[in-house]
Motif scaffolding. Structure first.
Motif, mmCIF file in Angstrom:
data_model
loop_
_atom_site.group_PDB
_atom_site.id
_atom_site.type_symbol
_atom_site.label_atom_id
_atom_site.label_comp_id
_atom_site.label_asym_id
_atom_site.label_seq_id
_atom_site.Cartn_x
_atom_site.Cartn_y
_atom_site.Cartn_z
ATOM 1 N N GLY A 138 -21.628 114.724 20.863
ATOM 2 C CA GLY A 138 -21.509 116.299 20.692
ATOM 3 C C GLY A 138 -22.545 117.046 20.277
ATOM 4 O O GLY A 138 -22.701 118.049 19.846
ATOM 5 N N GLU A 139 -23.858 116.192 20.317
ATOM 6 C CA GLU A 139 -25.121 116.751 19.557
ATOM 7 C C GLU A 139 -26.048 116.647 20.649
ATOM 8 O O GLU A 139 -26.829 118.026 20.572
ATOM 9 N N ILE A 140 -26.167 116.084 21.602
ATOM 10 C CA ILE A 140 -27.318 116.081 22.636
ATOM 11 C C ILE A 140 -26.306 115.750 24.188
ATOM 12 O O ILE A 140 -25.874 115.034 24.114
ATOM 13 N N TYR A 141 -26.897 116.776 25.124
ATOM 14 C CA TYR A 141 -26.367 116.341 26.425
ATOM 15 C C TYR A 141 -27.430 116.477 27.306
ATOM 16 O O TYR A 141 -28.332 117.005 27.217
ATOM 17 N N ARG A 142 -27.123 115.860 28.457
ATOM 18 C CA ARG A 142 -28.017 115.826 29.450
ATOM 19 C C ARG A 142 -27.423 116.324 30.894
ATOM 20 O O ARG A 142 -26.273 116.173 31.091
ATOM 21 N N SER A 143 -28.246 116.761 31.750
ATOM 22 C CA SER A 143 -27.385 117.518 33.224
ATOM 23 C C SER A 143 -28.174 117.331 34.257
ATOM 24 O O SER A 143 -29.603 117.375 34.227
ATOM 25 N N ASP A 144 -27.549 117.781 35.111
ATOM 26 C CA ASP A 144 -28.392 118.252 36.424
ATOM 27 C C ASP A 144 -28.600 119.732 36.488
ATOM 28 O O ASP A 144 -28.393 120.273 35.335
ATOM 29 N N ALA A 145 -28.945 120.535 37.564
ATOM 30 C CA ALA A 145 -29.247 121.715 37.679
ATOM 31 C C ALA A 145 -28.135 122.463 37.072
ATOM 32 O O ALA A 145 -26.834 122.313 37.363
ATOM 33 N N LEU A 146 -28.572 123.808 36.433
ATOM 34 C CA LEU A 146 -27.560 124.838 35.594
ATOM 35 C C LEU A 146 -27.336 126.013 36.497
ATOM 36 O O LEU A 146 -26.742 127.007 36.077
ATOM 37 N N ASN A 147 -27.981 126.070 37.785
ATOM 38 C CA ASN A 147 -27.922 127.503 38.649
ATOM 39 C C ASN A 147 -26.678 127.733 39.049
ATOM 40 O O ASN A 147 -26.479 128.864 39.485
ATOM 41 N N LYS A 148 -25.881 126.733 39.335
ATOM 42 C CA LYS A 148 -24.497 126.909 39.753
ATOM 43 C C LYS A 148 -23.167 127.078 38.671
ATOM 44 O O LYS A 148 -22.167 127.175 39.205
ATOM 45 N N LEU A 149 -23.676 127.261 37.569
ATOM 46 C CA LEU A 149 -22.742 127.414 36.490
ATOM 47 C C LEU A 149 -21.968 128.757 36.623
ATOM 48 O O LEU A 149 -22.375 129.708 37.080
ATOM 49 N N THR A 150 -20.583 128.605 36.597
ATOM 50 C CA THR A 150 -19.713 129.582 36.545
ATOM 51 C C THR A 150 -19.598 130.484 35.201
ATOM 52 O O THR A 150 -20.108 129.891 34.197
ATOM 53 N N GLU A 151 -18.964 131.601 35.318
ATOM 54 C CA GLU A 151 -18.951 132.350 33.886
ATOM 55 C C GLU A 151 -17.708 131.234 33.002
ATOM 56 O O GLU A 151 -18.233 131.421 31.910
ATOM 57 N N ASN A 152 -16.853 130.612 33.677
ATOM 58 C CA ASN A 152 -16.080 129.596 32.883
ATOM 59 C C ASN A 152 -16.967 128.742 32.316
ATOM 60 O O ASN A 152 -16.815 128.126 31.197
ATOM 61 N N ARG A 169 -37.635 120.966 35.030
ATOM 62 C CA ARG A 169 -38.053 121.064 36.212
ATOM 63 C C ARG A 169 -39.428 121.760 36.674
ATOM 64 O O ARG A 169 -39.951 122.409 35.609
ATOM 65 N N MET A 170 -40.029 121.765 37.993
ATOM 66 C CA MET A 170 -41.193 122.534 38.434
ATOM 67 C C MET A 170 -40.947 123.950 38.592
ATOM 68 O O MET A 170 -39.838 124.275 38.607
ATOM 69 N N GLU A 171 -42.038 124.656 38.785
ATOM 70 C CA GLU A 171 -42.214 126.237 38.716
ATOM 71 C C GLU A 171 -41.363 126.413 40.186
ATOM 72 O O GLU A 171 -40.469 127.462 39.911
ATOM 73 N N ASP A 172 -41.556 125.758 41.332
ATOM 74 C CA ASP A 172 -40.805 126.233 42.512
ATOM 75 C C ASP A 172 -39.044 126.045 42.349
ATOM 76 O O ASP A 172 -38.332 126.804 42.719
ATOM 77 N N GLU A 173 -38.797 124.800 41.674
ATOM 78 C CA GLU A 173 -37.458 124.604 41.368
ATOM 79 C C GLU A 173 -36.880 125.725 40.556
ATOM 80 O O GLU A 173 -35.581 126.198 40.748
ATOM 81 N N ARG A 174 -37.622 126.115 39.610
ATOM 82 C CA ARG A 174 -37.060 127.291 38.567
ATOM 83 C C ARG A 174 -36.966 128.410 39.054
ATOM 84 O O ARG A 174 -36.096 129.197 38.960
ATOM 85 N N THR A 175 -37.710 128.664 39.989
ATOM 86 C CA THR A 175 -37.833 129.876 40.580
ATOM 87 C C THR A 175 -36.757 130.214 41.805
ATOM 88 O O THR A 175 -36.058 131.228 41.793
ATOM 89 N N LYS A 176 -36.825 129.057 42.664
ATOM 90 C CA LYS A 176 -35.705 129.022 43.451
ATOM 91 C C LYS A 176 -34.139 128.959 43.090
ATOM 92 O O LYS A 176 -33.335 129.768 43.458
ATOM 93 N N ASP A 177 -33.841 128.254 42.063
ATOM 94 C CA ASP A 177 -32.600 127.847 41.588
ATOM 95 C C ASP A 177 -32.856 128.220 39.950
ATOM 96 O O ASP A 177 -32.599 127.202 39.120
ATOM 97 N N ALA A 178 -32.842 129.426 39.771
ATOM 98 C CA ALA A 178 -32.769 129.743 38.208
ATOM 99 C C ALA A 178 -31.642 129.513 37.304
ATOM 100 O O ALA A 178 -30.633 129.452 37.841
ATOM 101 N N ASP A 179 -32.034 128.711 36.121
ATOM 102 C CA ASP A 179 -31.088 128.381 35.331
ATOM 103 C C ASP A 179 -30.029 129.500 35.031
ATOM 104 O O ASP A 179 -30.615 130.779 34.505
ATOM 105 N N LYS A 180 -28.943 129.310 34.560
ATOM 106 C CA LYS A 180 -27.863 130.159 34.140
ATOM 107 C C LYS A 180 -27.393 129.504 32.653
ATOM 108 O O LYS A 180 -27.159 128.428 32.600
ATOM 109 N N VAL A 181 -27.586 130.065 31.515
ATOM 110 C CA VAL A 181 -27.637 129.615 30.291
ATOM 111 C C VAL A 181 -26.641 130.368 29.358
ATOM 112 O O VAL A 181 -26.601 131.706 29.501
ATOM 113 N N PRO A 182 -25.835 130.056 28.374
ATOM 114 C CA PRO A 182 -25.024 130.858 27.694
ATOM 115 C C PRO A 182 -25.620 131.950 26.850
ATOM 116 O O PRO A 182 -26.988 131.615 26.594
ATOM 117 N N THR A 183 -25.258 132.925 26.629
ATOM 118 C CA THR A 183 -25.987 134.340 25.977
ATOM 119 C C THR A 183 -26.240 133.557 24.631
ATOM 120 O O THR A 183 -25.533 132.974 23.939
#
Length: 354
Positions: A138-152, A169-183
């Motif tokens: 519950g302290e550290i998490y690891r993941s794949d891309a976050l661009n498809k995260l839903t509101e839930n 990730r690299m710049e082109d990855e970040r540009t193409k599939d930008a992260d969605k992160v909690p407010t």
């Protein structure tokens, strides 16, 4: 696939995108005897598809173990045992408190965090070190891309206290599939392959594909981008006491895999456990990888499969590069990532139980 291979660990995501449109060492300082206050030598929680949870444990020096969930006893037994727990109320994450008859207990959950928009989002903790301490969950998490995260998904991450996200990730990855992160989350770019001129040609055979992955792993250790990125991650984890911290790449297996392998090794987790955690991406990503390969002719699939896999030889290449470049993992932490003994001591104090 006409796009140049900018980094081996971005290949799988690039393939997936094109196919969608296609017609077809021992840890530093841990050589002292086991003196942990935690008697558990094994303890796991595994969630079932039917909502059940399988609990397994082994403990030394005690003849009684009691396990609670939501404040209620859900299982009990002797020094070792197994129990299947059913009928618990729905929760973002079900936690279990393993209480031995004597000694310190553990708070554990299933490692996988189920989200609609990810396949490989999991807890970095829940592992035993070579001295019998345990890495907190519950302290550290690891993941794949976050661009498809839903509101839930985003709401769930807020409830899980995700405060800082490191994007490897690299710049082109970040540009193409930008992260969605909690407010309110702090978002940090930690580009492992920033400025890299490597990986400019596509592999043509399975052996070439394996070499691409091995070379990528080595670059994560000794490349300037890798050193800077993993320094950011380590310092961010050590500095952020309000946790949780999340690091991720596109598939959550290579750049993310080395981040977690390095962290667990620094904390004193045995190499075989580190490797098992690394290889678990093959299980978590199996459905996604199988779907990609199923669209390809057999000969092409044979070339792409090593790029989608994680393999012991990839991880070993990273540790071999540590030895070749720095001489030891201690020196990698100190000279490669700038993590001094005081910082490492604080990290262990903060993230270990026992």
């Amino acid at each position: 696939m006409k796009k140049a291979l900018l980094a081996a660990t971005a290949v799988a995501s690039a393939f997936a995108a094109s196919l969608a449109a296609a017609p077809l060492a021992s840890a530093t300082g841990w050589d002292r005897p086991d003196r942990s206050a935690v008697p558990f030598t094994e303890a796991t929680v595994t969630a079932g598809a039917d909502g059940s949870f399988t609990l397994r444990w082994k403990a030394r020096g005690t003849d009684r173990v009691e396990i609670r969930a939501n404040g209620k006893v859900v299982a009990k037994g002797g020094s070792h045992g197994q129990a299947v727990v059913k009928g618990l109320p729905a929760a973002d994450r079900q936690w279990f408190d393993f209480k031995p008859g004597r000694g310190q207990g553990l708070r554990l959950a299933d490692r996988l965090i189920k989200l609609d928009g990810t396949a490989n989002f999991r807890d970095a903790g829940g592992y035993r070190t070579s001295t019998g301490q345990w890495v907190k969950m519950g302290e550290i998490y690891r993941s794949d891309a976050l661009n498809k995260l839903t509101e839930n998904d985003l709401a769930k991450l807020q409830r899980l206290r995700v405060r800082t996200v490191f994007d490897l990730r690299m710049e082109d990855e970040r540009t193409k599939d930008a992260d969605k992160v909690p407010t309110g989350t702090t978002y940090v770019v930690a580009d492992v392959f920033a400025g890299s001129g490597s990986f400019q040609t596509m592999p043509r055979t399975p052996d070439e594909a394996v070499k691409v992955m091995v070379d990528a792993e080595r670059a994560m250790v000794s490349g300037d981008g890798g050193k800077k990125a993993y320094t950011q991650v380590f310092e961010g984890i050590e500095r952020d006491r309000s946790r949780s911290v999340l690091f991720h790449c596109t598939a959550g297996k290579d750049r993310t895999g080395w981040a977690n392998a390095a962290l667990l090794t620094a904390l004193g987790v045995p190499r075989e456990t580190v490797e098992a955690d690394y290889l678990a991406s093959n299980d978590y990503r199996k459905a996604a990888n199988d779907a990609i390969l199923s669209h390809l002719p057999a000969q092409q699939a044979a070339v792409y499969k090593p790029l989608l896999d994680v393999r012991p030889e990839y991880l070993n290449a990273g540790f071999d590069e540590v030895t070749a470049t720095y001489g030891s993992f201690d020196r990698y932490l100190r000279n490669g990532l700038g993590i001094d003994s005081r910082e490492l001591k604080e990290l262990k104090k903060d993230l270990l139980v026992g």
